[in-house]
Scaffold this active site. Sequence first.
Site, short mmCIF file in Angstrom:
data_model
loop_
_atom_site.label_atom_id
_atom_site.label_comp_id
_atom_site.label_asym_id
_atom_site.label_seq_id
_atom_site.Cartn_x
_atom_site.Cartn_y
_atom_site.Cartn_z
N CYS A 141 0.87 -1.19 0.00
CA CYS A 141 0.00 0.00 0.00
C CYS A 141 0.90 1.23 0.00
O CYS A 141 0.83 2.10 0.88
CB CYS A 141 -0.95 0.00 1.19
SG CYS A 141 -1.93 -1.50 1.34
N ALA A 142 1.76 1.29 -1.00
CA ALA A 142 2.91 2.19 -1.01
C ALA A 142 2.60 3.65 -1.26
O ALA A 142 3.31 4.54 -0.77
CB ALA A 142 3.93 1.72 -2.05
N ALA A 143 1.58 3.95 -2.06
CA ALA A 143 1.29 5.34 -2.40
C ALA A 143 0.89 6.11 -1.14
O ALA A 143 0.25 5.53 -0.25
CB ALA A 143 0.19 5.41 -3.44
N PRO A 144 1.32 7.37 -1.02
CA PRO A 144 1.92 8.25 -2.03
C PRO A 144 3.42 8.12 -2.22
O PRO A 144 3.99 8.83 -3.03
CB PRO A 144 1.57 9.65 -1.51
CG PRO A 144 1.52 9.49 -0.04
CD PRO A 144 0.95 8.13 0.22
N LYS A 158 7.33 6.49 2.15
CA LYS A 158 8.05 5.39 2.80
C LYS A 158 8.90 4.61 1.79
O LYS A 158 9.98 4.12 2.12
CB LYS A 158 7.05 4.47 3.51
CG LYS A 158 6.25 5.20 4.60
CD LYS A 158 5.20 4.29 5.21
CE LYS A 158 4.35 5.03 6.22
NZ LYS A 158 3.53 6.10 5.60
N ASP A 167 0.81 -1.18 -4.79
CA ASP A 167 -0.39 -0.42 -4.48
C ASP A 167 -1.46 -0.77 -5.49
O ASP A 167 -1.16 -1.11 -6.64
CB ASP A 167 -0.10 1.08 -4.50
CG ASP A 167 -1.17 1.88 -3.75
OD1 ASP A 167 -0.95 2.17 -2.56
OD2 ASP A 167 -2.21 2.20 -4.36
N ASP A 171 1.51 -0.43 5.25
CA ASP A 171 0.78 0.79 5.62
C ASP A 171 -0.65 0.58 5.15
O ASP A 171 -1.05 1.00 4.07
CB ASP A 171 1.42 2.01 4.95
CG ASP A 171 0.84 3.33 5.44
OD1 ASP A 171 -0.13 3.28 6.22
OD2 ASP A 171 1.34 4.38 5.05
N CYS A 176 -2.56 5.35 9.60
CA CYS A 176 -2.64 6.76 10.02
C CYS A 176 -4.01 7.02 10.62
O CYS A 176 -4.73 7.92 10.23
CB CYS A 176 -2.35 7.71 8.85
SG CYS A 176 -3.39 7.45 7.39
#
Length: 457
Positions: free
Chosen positions: A269-272, A275, A290, A332, A385
Amino acid sequence: MAKPIRPKQKQGAQNSADNREKPGFAARKVAADILGNVVHKYRPLDGELDTASGHSGFRALAANDRSLVRAIVGAALRHRGEISEILHRLLDRDIPEKTGRVLDILHVAIAQMLYLDVPDRASVSLAVDHASVDKRARPYKGLVNGVLRRLGREREDVTADLDANRLNTPDWLFESWTETYGEDRAREIAAAHKREAAPDLTVKQDPETWAQRLEGTVVGAGTVRLSKKGAVDKLDGFEEGAWWVQDAAASLPARLLGDVSGKRVADLCAAPGGKTAQLASAGANVTAVDISKSRLKRVSENLARLNLTAEIVASDLREWEPSEPFDAILLDAPCSATGTIRRHPDVAWIKRPRDIEKLAEIQAELLRRAAGWLKPGGLLVYCTCSLERSEGESQIGAFLSEATGFEVVPVLADEIGGLSQCITPDGYLRTLPSHLTDTENIPGGLDGFFAARLKRF
């Protein structure tokens, strides 16, 4: 030469045309439209403000008017509860439904009058003009005028004794935070949301030097927090790829993987992409996955600017399988983002308890799958988050009760810049918007993040 014959306009049509040409009118109208789309249609604010695909009226505005729209909508959302209570005090009865943008027009005007220091006269005049050109709102333009003028005359009495921190937080969110953190801390969190977050940058190296060059200060674990707002692509170091935008709290989970140089690391779930950039900059061989191709395009563009590389994969993690296990994994997980209200004030008003429940199910599934892709001895960091316990501590508790071969590796203060207050008794990372105090002229605060570090044995 004879003058061309034009159809005769009715007086009302002429007035409407004149109103649309008034300086500032277009920006106020767009602000009310966008506010309505966010709070009534639950559209994310970032999407409405996207200069490539967002609200058509917003995209047509000049740069200075776009900035004004952002400021107005931001203030209207941050203070939405206060404004609603003010209107309750000013109105004898609720405004009927199907009245066009009446309520949105009023919220936009009051946000300017009370929180943006726009002169009352301009705010009232443009609000009445907007009501005049809205077919359904037109019958209420007298009400708009009367309510706003009364606020101008009686603002001290009307705004007295407002419990702003409580009012600006939806009931279900405040109750959730009170249950998890206690009422005093819940109020501190709500208070932090009233203030727009400062821009944070993660730098490749030498944060102290970059803080001096950019007139900022170093906070957290080496983040450069700027004192001024503006176009980041105009700042020193942007073109050379010396840094990227990333909240100080968002930079912490990747640090929990330790030394990743030469290791095969998955950023799920790399975007944006903040990280991903951290891990690649630290020398990892990163696979960034992602579900969104469009968001991954931006990740690739940012990596190119930063002169960093990573394998980019567009796929749903519930269907994707890696070719071999990873040395380390950063998950994430998709979440409610209630920890980011400082930067995204719409989140408080577009999320619902049912959203949390659905997201928690997805998080649990992704955590189970990701855990199976980790080599023995490897580390997995799960983060969200979110301020909601069901998306953080409860997820890890449920996972450990079912899975075998995993243990928690507690977070240490020196790994996260000495932020010992952000470590829970269970050894998890838990940052809150109320963490970090203001320094000099630079506001404090952090995005709300949860992170747990697990080791496979």
